[in-house]
Every structure is written in structure tokens, then in C-alpha cells.
Design a protein around this motif. Sequence first.
Motif, PDB file in Angstrom:
ATOM      1  N   ALA A 160     -23.716  59.765  -0.361  1.00 31.11           N
ATOM      2  CA  ALA A 160     -23.897  60.210   1.027  1.00 31.11           C
ATOM      3  C   ALA A 160     -25.072  59.461   1.644  1.00 31.11           C
ATOM      4  O   ALA A 160     -26.009  60.056   2.179  1.00 31.11           O
ATOM      5  CB  ALA A 160     -24.124  61.714   1.086  1.00 31.11           C
ATOM      6  N   ARG A 162     -26.591  56.386   4.320  1.00 32.68           N
ATOM      7  CA  ARG A 162     -26.367  56.207   5.767  1.00 32.68           C
ATOM      8  C   ARG A 162     -24.956  55.706   6.016  1.00 32.68           C
ATOM      9  O   ARG A 162     -24.260  56.193   6.909  1.00 32.68           O
ATOM     10  CB  ARG A 162     -27.394  55.212   6.322  1.00 32.68           C
ATOM     11  CG  ARG A 162     -28.823  55.684   6.284  1.00 32.68           C
ATOM     12  CD  ARG A 162     -29.782  54.585   6.718  1.00 32.68           C
ATOM     13  NE  ARG A 162     -29.738  53.445   5.828  1.00 32.68           N
ATOM     14  CZ  ARG A 162     -30.722  53.078   5.010  1.00 32.68           C
ATOM     15  NH1 ARG A 162     -31.823  53.790   4.975  1.00 32.68           N
ATOM     16  NH2 ARG A 162     -30.616  52.022   4.244  1.00 32.68           N
ATOM     17  N   ARG A 165     -22.305  58.424   5.186  1.00 28.21           N
ATOM     18  CA  ARG A 165     -22.194  59.432   6.237  1.00 28.21           C
ATOM     19  C   ARG A 165     -21.463  58.869   7.462  1.00 28.21           C
ATOM     20  O   ARG A 165     -20.683  59.582   8.112  1.00 28.21           O
ATOM     21  CB  ARG A 165     -23.577  59.954   6.614  1.00 28.21           C
ATOM     22  CG  ARG A 165     -24.198  60.798   5.508  1.00 28.21           C
ATOM     23  CD  ARG A 165     -25.684  61.036   5.711  1.00 28.21           C
ATOM     24  NE  ARG A 165     -26.252  61.674   4.533  1.00 28.21           N
ATOM     25  CZ  ARG A 165     -26.538  62.973   4.419  1.00 28.21           C
ATOM     26  NH1 ARG A 165     -26.322  63.783   5.457  1.00 28.21           N
ATOM     27  NH2 ARG A 165     -27.031  63.471   3.313  1.00 28.21           N
ATOM     28  N   GLU A 169     -17.957  60.414   8.839  1.00 31.56           N
ATOM     29  CA  GLU A 169     -17.814  60.811  10.241  1.00 31.56           C
ATOM     30  C   GLU A 169     -16.562  60.216  10.873  1.00 31.56           C
ATOM     31  O   GLU A 169     -15.924  60.838  11.725  1.00 31.56           O
ATOM     32  CB  GLU A 169     -19.059  60.384  11.024  1.00 31.56           C
ATOM     33  CG  GLU A 169     -19.072  60.831  12.471  1.00 31.56           C
ATOM     34  CD  GLU A 169     -20.351  60.447  13.176  1.00 31.56           C
ATOM     35  OE1 GLU A 169     -20.373  60.493  14.424  1.00 31.56           O
ATOM     36  OE2 GLU A 169     -21.343  60.092  12.501  1.00 31.56           O
ATOM     37  N   GLU A 189     -24.569  71.036   1.930  1.00 27.97           N
ATOM     38  CA  GLU A 189     -24.720  69.825   2.732  1.00 27.97           C
ATOM     39  C   GLU A 189     -23.429  69.023   2.737  1.00 27.97           C
ATOM     40  O   GLU A 189     -23.032  68.461   3.763  1.00 27.97           O
ATOM     41  CB  GLU A 189     -25.868  68.965   2.206  1.00 27.97           C
ATOM     42  CG  GLU A 189     -26.164  67.753   3.081  1.00 27.97           C
ATOM     43  CD  GLU A 189     -27.364  66.964   2.618  1.00 27.97           C
ATOM     44  OE1 GLU A 189     -27.691  65.959   3.283  1.00 27.97           O
ATOM     45  OE2 GLU A 189     -27.981  67.334   1.593  1.00 27.97           O
ATOM     46  N   LEU A 193     -20.832  67.967   5.922  1.00 28.72           N
ATOM     47  CA  LEU A 193     -20.301  66.624   6.161  1.00 28.72           C
ATOM     48  C   LEU A 193     -18.776  66.601   6.143  1.00 28.72           C
ATOM     49  O   LEU A 193     -18.170  65.551   6.327  1.00 28.72           O
ATOM     50  CB  LEU A 193     -20.842  65.660   5.105  1.00 28.72           C
ATOM     51  CG  LEU A 193     -22.347  65.398   5.128  1.00 28.72           C
ATOM     52  CD1 LEU A 193     -22.789  64.627   3.892  1.00 28.72           C
ATOM     53  CD2 LEU A 193     -22.749  64.650   6.391  1.00 28.72           C
TER      54      LEU A 193
END
Length: 332
Positions: A160, A162, A165, A169, A189, A193
Motif C-alpha cells: 500500500a 503511494r 494506493r 483508487e 486501513e 482503501l
Amino acid sequence: MLESALPVPPCERTLMIALSLTPELREMFLPSPIWDDLVRLGPIVPMEEAEVLVTGWETPRLDAEALERAPRLRLVAHTGAAVGFLVSDALWDRGIRVTQTGAAMAPAVGEMALTFTLSLLHQVHRFDHRLRSGGGWEETRAAARPARELRGSVVGVVGASRTGRAYLELVRPLGAELLLTDPLVDAAEAAALGATLVPLDELLSRSDVVALHAPAIPATRHLLGRRELALLRDGAALVNTARSWLVDSDALLDELRAGRIDAALDVFDEEPLPLDSPLRALPNVLLTPHQAAATVEGHERQGRSTVAEIARFLSGEPLRHEITRERLRWTA
């Protein structure tokens, strides 16, 4: 947070700034008006006079000998993400701070990983290879696996970070079932996500697509070795826009030669990829030349991020993208 302009107004004081960038990298990251913003913060000087050094991929390692040439240096502003090749204990021991632009690169890498994912699921790589090799229409169709949609597929994300993530997304709204493995993330967490936190072995055995976004640190060396790659289901796809460090390349080549899995690779043990590399001839492999982050918009973000960090340093504000000696153990 990605910068689009300087975060503080111009200060009366300035910093002496040196560049360790090739002309090509200087033009790539610091075109006008980003260059104009940089020189507002201080004059461009030789390294011997510099308080700030802007570095790039070809900057030599800043070891004790190199730092002797820069007695006033206080900040290294790296235009890339990985700084392991650049920094040394001598730098940390002198209290020189380091910042980098990994956050600015993440959106482009996330998009490339999504592009790879869709291409592998829809068999674009196999169709393209067979048609360019002179295959007939029906022969080309028959040479590919059945195409799959991302919606409903199981996608496993290793790391996870940068970029991880950014990838999550993008993939989440397209309807994939997302699995995540990361030792620094808890179940809550991961759920935030949009993913389910699972052990690596479970992720590998359940996923239709595995996307690598882990850092290249000692603990992740050959994270996917021969045993782990064997856990991938037949017909699974591997996406690597992170580092070849994460995968045992010999074991991966054996799996790819067997045709059991497909892969899309942007990173390699040897770069440029040798002309005689067997990867070039395999129809189940999609290759790009370490260009996942290389977008026009990404380069602009990297340049603006670099200048914004120098402006924060000048004004005494906290740096947003600082890498410390301790943090380097957990980042690419």
C-alpha cells in the motif's frame, strides 16, 4: 498533496542552489515557468557554494568524498523517488536533509499499472504479438486465453505504497474484488482503501491479477520467489511497475516460458533490457522500458514538488516529502 504552485510567497532571503541534472533532465523537470519559480528562491551556483542540491537519476552517490566538495550543503532535493543509490551515512551524519518526488509520480504509475491490468485481462499483448508475427485472424484468436473483465476479477495488490494506493483508487470503482498485503497496514486501513487484508500466500493463490507496489528494501528482496510464483493460479497475470528486486527473475522466466501465467513488466534486473533477452520473444509478456512514471504531467508535478520543497525549506516550514535515515529502511 500535489503542488501546482509555490506554497509560500517569495522571501527576502535566498538559498544558494546547485543542479546535478543532465540537460535532458533539467529541461524535463524544470521548464519555464517552473524554472522561474526555482531561481526566485536563489541563484544557481557551483556545488562548492550550494546550500541546496537538486539531483537526478544520474547524480553520483553523495558519499563522504563527494560531500567534501559541498561544505555548505543542507538539503538534497531529488527529482525522483528512490534515493537509496544517492544517499550515504556521511550525508545523514552531517545533518543534511533529503526530499524526493515519489508522491508526484504515483498517479502516472497507478495509471500504467491499470493499463497493464486491463491489457493482460483482455489479452491485448497476445493478440498484438501474434498479429505482428504474421498470424492469421482465427489463429490469433485461438492463441489467446479467454478474455476477462476487470469487474468481478480478483486483484491482489502487494504494497500500500503511494503507487499502490493510486492503483487501488483507480481499480476500485471498476468493480474488482481487491486483496491487499502490507505489513504496515491493518485490516481497518485496508478496508478504507476498499481492500481485504490477507497474507501474501493467500493473495497469490486467490488473485487473477497480482500488482506489485512494494518498496525495494532488504526485506522485499525476491519477495516473489519460485515457491511464491508457483502459488499463482494457472492463467493468472503479474503486473510489475515497482522494481525487479521484488521478483526472482529466473523463476519468473521459467513460469513465463511454461506459459502458465502472463506478465506485464516495466522494470528489469538489467536496464536497458538486453536485445537478446528471452522476455522479448514471449507472447505472454507485455514489456515497457521503465517508463511507468514518464508522463508530461508527471514530470511537471515532479518539478513543482521539488521547487515547493525548497521553498518550504527556505521559509522554515516542515518538508512534506522528507526521507530520513530511518524512513529509508521502509521506502523504495
